[in-house]
Design an enzyme around this catalytic site. Sequence first.
Site, PDB file in Angstrom:
ATOM      1  N   ASP A 151       0.836  -1.202   0.000  1.00 18.28           N
ATOM      2  CA  ASP A 151       0.000   0.000   0.000  1.00 18.28           C
ATOM      3  C   ASP A 151       0.871   1.252   0.000  1.00 18.28           C
ATOM      4  O   ASP A 151       1.642   1.479   0.921  1.00 18.28           O
ATOM      5  CB  ASP A 151      -0.884   0.009   1.257  1.00 18.28           C
ATOM      6  CG  ASP A 151      -1.798   1.219   1.289  1.00 18.28           C
ATOM      7  OD1 ASP A 151      -2.853   1.172   0.633  1.00 18.28           O
ATOM      8  OD2 ASP A 151      -1.446   2.225   1.944  1.00 18.28           O
ATOM      9  N   TYR A 181       2.702   9.845  -0.070  1.00 20.80           N
ATOM     10  CA  TYR A 181       3.791   9.276   0.735  1.00 20.80           C
ATOM     11  C   TYR A 181       5.172   9.553   0.120  1.00 20.80           C
ATOM     12  O   TYR A 181       6.194   9.338   0.754  1.00 20.80           O
ATOM     13  CB  TYR A 181       3.632   7.752   0.921  1.00 20.80           C
ATOM     14  CG  TYR A 181       2.345   7.309   1.561  1.00 20.80           C
ATOM     15  CD1 TYR A 181       1.472   8.222   2.171  1.00 20.80           C
ATOM     16  CD2 TYR A 181       1.969   5.966   1.560  1.00 20.80           C
ATOM     17  CE1 TYR A 181       0.278   7.801   2.740  1.00 20.80           C
ATOM     18  CE2 TYR A 181       0.785   5.540   2.133  1.00 20.80           C
ATOM     19  CZ  TYR A 181      -0.061   6.472   2.713  1.00 20.80           C
ATOM     20  OH  TYR A 181      -1.244   6.036   3.275  1.00 20.80           O
ATOM     21  N   LYS A 189      -2.769   5.826  -4.138  1.00 21.92           N
ATOM     22  CA  LYS A 189      -3.901   6.737  -3.884  1.00 21.92           C
ATOM     23  C   LYS A 189      -3.640   8.079  -4.521  1.00 21.92           C
ATOM     24  O   LYS A 189      -2.521   8.596  -4.466  1.00 21.92           O
ATOM     25  CB  LYS A 189      -4.095   6.933  -2.372  1.00 21.92           C
ATOM     26  CG  LYS A 189      -4.034   5.661  -1.566  1.00 21.92           C
ATOM     27  CD  LYS A 189      -4.267   5.873  -0.084  1.00 21.92           C
ATOM     28  CE  LYS A 189      -3.897   4.625   0.701  1.00 21.92           C
ATOM     29  NZ  LYS A 189      -2.449   4.508   1.001  1.00 21.92           N
ATOM     30  N   HIS A 210      -7.799   9.498  -1.988  1.00 26.25           N
ATOM     31  CA  HIS A 210      -7.191   9.442  -0.650  1.00 26.25           C
ATOM     32  C   HIS A 210      -8.121   9.937   0.467  1.00 26.25           C
ATOM     33  O   HIS A 210      -8.187   9.344   1.545  1.00 26.25           O
ATOM     34  CB  HIS A 210      -5.877  10.226  -0.645  1.00 26.25           C
ATOM     35  CG  HIS A 210      -4.893   9.737   0.355  1.00 26.25           C
ATOM     36  ND1 HIS A 210      -3.541   9.671   0.109  1.00 26.25           N
ATOM     37  CD2 HIS A 210      -5.044   9.272   1.616  1.00 26.25           C
ATOM     38  CE1 HIS A 210      -2.923   9.204   1.181  1.00 26.25           C
ATOM     39  NE2 HIS A 210      -3.813   8.957   2.111  1.00 26.25           N
TER      40      HIS A 210
HETATM   41  N1  NAP Z   1      -5.599   6.080   3.669  1.00 26.00           N
HETATM   42  C1  NAP Z   1      -5.126   6.822   4.640  1.00 26.00           C
HETATM   43  O1  NAP Z   1      -5.538   7.983   4.835  1.00 26.00           O
HETATM   44  C2  NAP Z   1      -4.084   6.266   5.542  1.00 26.00           C
HETATM   45  C3  NAP Z   1      -3.745   6.916   6.737  1.00 26.00           C
HETATM   46  C4  NAP Z   1      -2.787   6.329   7.555  1.00 26.00           C
HETATM   47  C5  NAP Z   1      -2.192   5.132   7.164  1.00 26.00           C
HETATM   48  N2  NAP Z   1      -2.502   4.527   5.981  1.00 26.00           N
HETATM   49  C6  NAP Z   1      -1.884   3.257   5.542  1.00 26.00           C
HETATM   50  O2  NAP Z   1      -1.963   2.314   6.595  1.00 26.00           O
HETATM   51  C7  NAP Z   1      -0.652   1.873   6.936  1.00 26.00           C
HETATM   52  C8  NAP Z   1      -0.566   1.516   8.408  1.00 26.00           C
HETATM   53  O3  NAP Z   1      -0.972   2.592   9.231  1.00 26.00           O
HETATM   54  P1  NAP Z   1       0.044   3.395  10.166  1.00 26.00           P
HETATM   55  O4  NAP Z   1       1.362   3.401   9.516  1.00 26.00           O
HETATM   56  O5  NAP Z   1      -0.607   4.699  10.475  1.00 26.00           O
HETATM   57  O6  NAP Z   1       0.018   2.645  11.564  1.00 26.00           O
HETATM   58  P2  NAP Z   1       0.135   1.137  12.148  1.00 26.00           P
HETATM   59  O7  NAP Z   1       0.483   0.167  11.099  1.00 26.00           O
HETATM   60  O8  NAP Z   1      -1.084   0.938  12.972  1.00 26.00           O
HETATM   61  O9  NAP Z   1       1.324   1.311  13.176  1.00 26.00           O
HETATM   62  C9  NAP Z   1       2.625   1.642  12.803  1.00 26.00           C
HETATM   63  C10 NAP Z   1       3.393   1.893  14.097  1.00 26.00           C
HETATM   64  O10 NAP Z   1       3.322   0.740  14.921  1.00 26.00           O
HETATM   65  C11 NAP Z   1       4.603   0.237  15.200  1.00 26.00           C
HETATM   66  N3  NAP Z   1       4.539  -1.228  15.031  1.00 26.00           N
HETATM   67  C12 NAP Z   1       4.502  -1.936  13.880  1.00 26.00           C
HETATM   68  N4  NAP Z   1       4.396  -3.260  14.125  1.00 26.00           N
HETATM   69  C13 NAP Z   1       4.355  -3.386  15.465  1.00 26.00           C
HETATM   70  C14 NAP Z   1       4.260  -4.501  16.330  1.00 26.00           C
HETATM   71  N5  NAP Z   1       4.182  -5.740  15.848  1.00 26.00           N
HETATM   72  N6  NAP Z   1       4.244  -4.267  17.669  1.00 26.00           N
HETATM   73  C15 NAP Z   1       4.321  -3.020  18.151  1.00 26.00           C
HETATM   74  N7  NAP Z   1       4.421  -1.915  17.397  1.00 26.00           N
HETATM   75  C16 NAP Z   1       4.436  -2.110  16.064  1.00 26.00           C
HETATM   76  C17 NAP Z   1       5.542   0.872  14.199  1.00 26.00           C
HETATM   77  O11 NAP Z   1       6.795   1.110  14.803  1.00 26.00           O
HETATM   78  P3  NAP Z   1       8.186   0.779  14.066  1.00 26.00           P
HETATM   79  O12 NAP Z   1       8.081   1.315  12.668  1.00 26.00           O
HETATM   80  O13 NAP Z   1       9.158   1.544  14.913  1.00 26.00           O
HETATM   81  O14 NAP Z   1       8.360  -0.701  14.116  1.00 26.00           O
HETATM   82  C18 NAP Z   1       4.848   2.189  13.873  1.00 26.00           C
HETATM   83  O15 NAP Z   1       5.209   3.188  14.818  1.00 26.00           O
HETATM   84  C19 NAP Z   1       0.229   3.061   6.503  1.00 26.00           C
HETATM   85  O16 NAP Z   1       1.573   2.734   6.423  1.00 26.00           O
HETATM   86  C20 NAP Z   1      -0.404   3.427   5.199  1.00 26.00           C
HETATM   87  O17 NAP Z   1       0.014   2.527   4.179  1.00 26.00           O
HETATM   88  C21 NAP Z   1      -3.462   5.075   5.174  1.00 26.00           C
END
Ligand code: NAP
Length: 279
Positions: free
Chosen positions: A46, A51, A76, A109
């Site tokens: 994704d 990004y 997106k 998005h």
């Molecule tokens: N469409 C939208 O508007 C939108 C908005 C936000 C996100 N997204 C998409 O969704 C994806 C995921 O969301 P996100 O990046 O906001 O948050 P997330 O995946 O919920 O969390 C990422 C955070 O959690 C930590 N983490 C990862 N695996 C872990 C585990 N097994 N145990 C504990 N902590 C862990 C990571 O730290 P470390 O990196 O330090 O390991 C990072 O700080 C994004 O990368 C993006 O592709 C889309």
Amino acid sequence: MSKLVPAVRSGDVLMPALGFGTWQLESGGAQPLVEQALEVGYRHIDTAQAYRNERDVGAAIAASGIKRDDIFLTTKVWIDQFADGDLQRSAEKSLERLGVAHVDLLLLHWPNPATPLAQTMAALNDVKDRGLARAIGLSNFPSAVMAQAQSLSKAQIATNQVEYHPYLSQKTLIAAAHAAGTSITAWSPLAQGKVADDPVLIAIGQAHGKTPGQVTLRWLIQQGVIAIPRTKTPARIAENFDVLDFALSDDEMAAVFALARPDGRMGNWLDAAYSWDVE
Ligand SMILES: NC(=O)c1ccc[n+]([C@@H]2O[C@H](COP(=O)([O-])OP(=O)(O)OC[C@H]3O[C@@H](n4cnc5c(N)ncnc54)[C@H](OP(=O)(O)O)[C@@H]3O)[C@@H](O)[C@H]2O)c1
């Protein structure tokens, strides 16, 4: 050989229920992480124009040696590219940066009232009709505007990618999406890491020899939702993929659902013209 990830039917396409998110994986740094994710077995990546890492993602896919057809790639379109013509051109530029002939899924998005939705949906359908995207979808669309988008779209809306994790109920939106044949993809599935300290998730995890993050991802997949966790930590790339060999009981599922709270939303950039579904 990759582990068998369940697929979720989304309109015309099958989406792997587990993907690798790339938000905040900066240009230059994203490539090795995406390469590692592909090596571990993820087949759903994704990204987004916003990004600024589409080139990295494309380079990782090229370097992986994995057949293009075996990877489900989502990007997106940013909200300032929603006018007819702009949207198609921005999609072409994304493909150029990604180094691919098509993406599997192209999302809007965030909803943007500055451009009439009918115009944006027609442009998005045009991209699909031209074969530049196998499927089209939305992100951050509350159910009312999601329904409006579907009524203005010839093609099935494949997914609505929204914030979803144990602290945020999305009951109303998920029911509306599934009734309309649209899948839900959960962003911030790990509540940006907050699940790691949760006593309920820790306890459930201990019963299965799993971490709280793994319990959370399993809870999402088990309800038919697609999850796209993101991590910069190599060991967690594998940890977050290792959720396919256990199942949560009905009581455990219910205990995770019970963690939802009214102030659980973490990312809110919704235009004031719209409002979130009330749970
Ligand atoms: N469409 C939208 O508007 C939108 C908005 C936000 C996100 N997204 C998409 O969704 C994806 C995921 O969301 P996100 O990046 O906001 O948050 P997330 O995946 O919920 O969390 C990422 C955070 O959690 C930590 N983490 C990862 N695996 C872990 C585990 N097994 N145990 C504990 N902590 C862990 C990571 O730290 P470390 O990196 O330090 O390991 C990072 O700080 C994004 O990368 C993006 O592709 C889309």
